[in-house]
Design an enzyme around this catalytic site. Sequence first.
Site, PDB file in Angstrom:
ATOM      1  N   HIS A  29      73.542   6.766  42.513  1.00 28.73           N
ATOM      2  CA  HIS A  29      73.103   8.040  42.574  1.00 28.73           C
ATOM      3  C   HIS A  29      73.921   8.822  43.659  1.00 28.73           C
ATOM      4  O   HIS A  29      74.788   8.297  44.305  1.00 28.73           O
ATOM      5  CB  HIS A  29      71.579   8.020  42.705  1.00 28.73           C
ATOM      6  CG  HIS A  29      71.134   7.269  44.280  1.00 28.73           C
ATOM      7  ND1 HIS A  29      71.660   7.643  45.255  1.00 28.73           N
ATOM      8  CD2 HIS A  29      70.550   6.130  44.433  1.00 28.73           C
ATOM      9  CE1 HIS A  29      71.217   6.723  46.248  1.00 28.73           C
ATOM     10  NE2 HIS A  29      70.411   5.717  45.722  1.00 28.73           N
ATOM     11  N   GLY A  31      73.598   9.662  46.628  1.00 22.96           N
ATOM     12  CA  GLY A  31      73.400   9.017  47.999  1.00 22.96           C
ATOM     13  C   GLY A  31      74.776   8.084  47.968  1.00 22.96           C
ATOM     14  O   GLY A  31      75.598   8.102  48.766  1.00 22.96           O
ATOM     15  N   HIS A  32      74.947   7.324  46.971  1.00 23.54           N
ATOM     16  CA  HIS A  32      76.161   6.260  46.979  1.00 23.54           C
ATOM     17  C   HIS A  32      77.455   7.254  46.613  1.00 23.54           C
ATOM     18  O   HIS A  32      78.602   6.646  47.383  1.00 23.54           O
ATOM     19  CB  HIS A  32      76.102   5.351  45.745  1.00 23.54           C
ATOM     20  CG  HIS A  32      74.813   4.495  45.687  1.00 23.54           C
ATOM     21  ND1 HIS A  32      73.853   4.485  44.737  1.00 23.54           N
ATOM     22  CD2 HIS A  32      74.534   3.320  46.455  1.00 23.54           C
ATOM     23  CE1 HIS A  32      72.778   3.817  45.012  1.00 23.54           C
ATOM     24  NE2 HIS A  32      73.267   2.930  45.983  1.00 23.54           N
ATOM     25  N   ARG A 180      65.414   2.520  43.431  1.00 29.77           N
ATOM     26  CA  ARG A 180      64.066   2.300  43.182  1.00 29.77           C
ATOM     27  C   ARG A 180      63.056   3.392  42.629  1.00 29.77           C
ATOM     28  O   ARG A 180      62.017   3.382  42.227  1.00 29.77           O
ATOM     29  CB  ARG A 180      63.441   1.716  44.493  1.00 29.77           C
ATOM     30  CG  ARG A 180      63.934   0.319  44.681  1.00 29.77           C
ATOM     31  CD  ARG A 180      63.049  -0.382  45.666  1.00 29.77           C
ATOM     32  NE  ARG A 180      63.501  -1.811  45.863  1.00 29.77           N
ATOM     33  CZ  ARG A 180      64.424  -2.353  46.985  1.00 29.77           C
ATOM     34  NH1 ARG A 180      64.959  -1.464  47.735  1.00 29.77           N
ATOM     35  NH2 ARG A 180      64.934  -3.651  46.726  1.00 29.77           N
TER      36      ARG A 180
HETATM   37  P1  AMP Z   1      71.773   0.051  47.870  1.00 27.00           P
HETATM   38  O1  AMP Z   1      72.459   0.582  46.724  1.00 27.00           O
HETATM   39  O2  AMP Z   1      70.598   0.822  47.736  1.00 27.00           O
HETATM   40  O3  AMP Z   1      71.993  -0.984  48.839  1.00 27.00           O
HETATM   41  O4  AMP Z   1      72.427   1.370  48.897  1.00 27.00           O
HETATM   42  C1  AMP Z   1      73.945   1.518  49.289  1.00 27.00           C
HETATM   43  C2  AMP Z   1      74.506   2.317  50.336  1.00 27.00           C
HETATM   44  O5  AMP Z   1      73.962   3.601  50.150  1.00 27.00           O
HETATM   45  C3  AMP Z   1      73.485   1.938  51.521  1.00 27.00           C
HETATM   46  O6  AMP Z   1      74.271   2.098  52.727  1.00 27.00           O
HETATM   47  C4  AMP Z   1      72.230   3.020  51.749  1.00 27.00           C
HETATM   48  O7  AMP Z   1      71.961   3.408  52.868  1.00 27.00           O
HETATM   49  C5  AMP Z   1      73.131   4.167  51.029  1.00 27.00           C
HETATM   50  N1  AMP Z   1      71.969   5.128  50.473  1.00 27.00           N
HETATM   51  C6  AMP Z   1      71.228   4.634  49.443  1.00 27.00           C
HETATM   52  N2  AMP Z   1      70.218   5.905  49.381  1.00 27.00           N
HETATM   53  C7  AMP Z   1      70.676   6.733  49.876  1.00 27.00           C
HETATM   54  C8  AMP Z   1      70.275   8.070  49.980  1.00 27.00           C
HETATM   55  N3  AMP Z   1      69.373   8.875  49.496  1.00 27.00           N
HETATM   56  N4  AMP Z   1      71.395   8.916  51.024  1.00 27.00           N
HETATM   57  C9  AMP Z   1      72.384   8.299  51.318  1.00 27.00           C
HETATM   58  N5  AMP Z   1      72.729   7.102  51.567  1.00 27.00           N
HETATM   59  C10 AMP Z   1      72.217   6.252  50.691  1.00 27.00           C
END
Ligand code: AMP
Length: 257
Positions: A29, A31-32, A180
């Site tokens: 998304h 964020g990534h 999620r």
């Molecule tokens: P995940 O795939 O959920 O393990 O997240 C991978 C990376 O993306 C981690 O460093 C998370 O902190 C970051 N991340 C997840 N959600 C967000 C968001 N909404 N904003 C910024 N970074 C995010």
Amino acid sequence: MRIVRTTPELRLALPEGRRGLVPTMGAFHEGHLSLMRAARAECQTVVVSLFVNPAQFGAHDDLGRYPRDEERDVRLAEEAAVDILFAPSAEQMYPKGFSTWVDVDVTGGEASARPGHFRGVATICLKLFNLVRPDVAFFGQKDAQQVAVLRRMVRDLNVGVHIRMLPTVRDADGLALSSRNSYLSDAERQQALALPRALAAARGADDPVAAARAKLNGLEPEYVELLRVDGATLLTAAAQVGSTRLIDNVVVEGDLG
Ligand code: AMP
């Protein structure tokens, strides 16, 4: 973009020059993508890892139903000009006989709510740091305690990588983006909004924990806690909405470096 699935292939694929690593569990998304863009702006080679790490899920967690869509992730990573997408199998990362774990001594927040979670996170991240040998690794503030744990590990074990933290990316309604969130029904999503709203409203309060608890609108928090990360104090919370576990945090004092 090269898609690499094994550790020997990864070693051979890495060129010289400043390297950035973005560890992820996929289902990308904004964020990534914000982390990938920051890495792209700063590094010659951008490596993104895509691995749903079983070691950081508890026995009753959502490992089995965690969203996976590699085809879409490949397309989005390509659009973000990623150089290498490292997408190993569980057997690549945890071969038979695997028995070495990194255990950062930490309590509170996610560490207490999800025993063993950070052991899985620290172990996979150290493995990724050893494999990719990045100059900088990029993480999101949404998982601020994870960043604190990894910074502790990097200092304690003399790992030569800089841990960069980027701001939480939110939807227009304020909900922090998360893979999620796809579990939420429309009604649950409305309920979930109480979490970012309560944290935001508690910001200037004398007792931010009490203020946030008072504004959760019926949402039952797993915890609401203050957490020190570097120079800043964060107000962090976790709550279960239906079968979906959400976490979020805001800065209540100081600045995140
Ligand atoms: P995940 O795939 O959920 O393990 O997240 C991978 C990376 O993306 C981690 O460093 C998370 O902190 C970051 N991340 C997840 N959600 C967000 C968001 N909404 N904003 C910024 N970074 C995010």
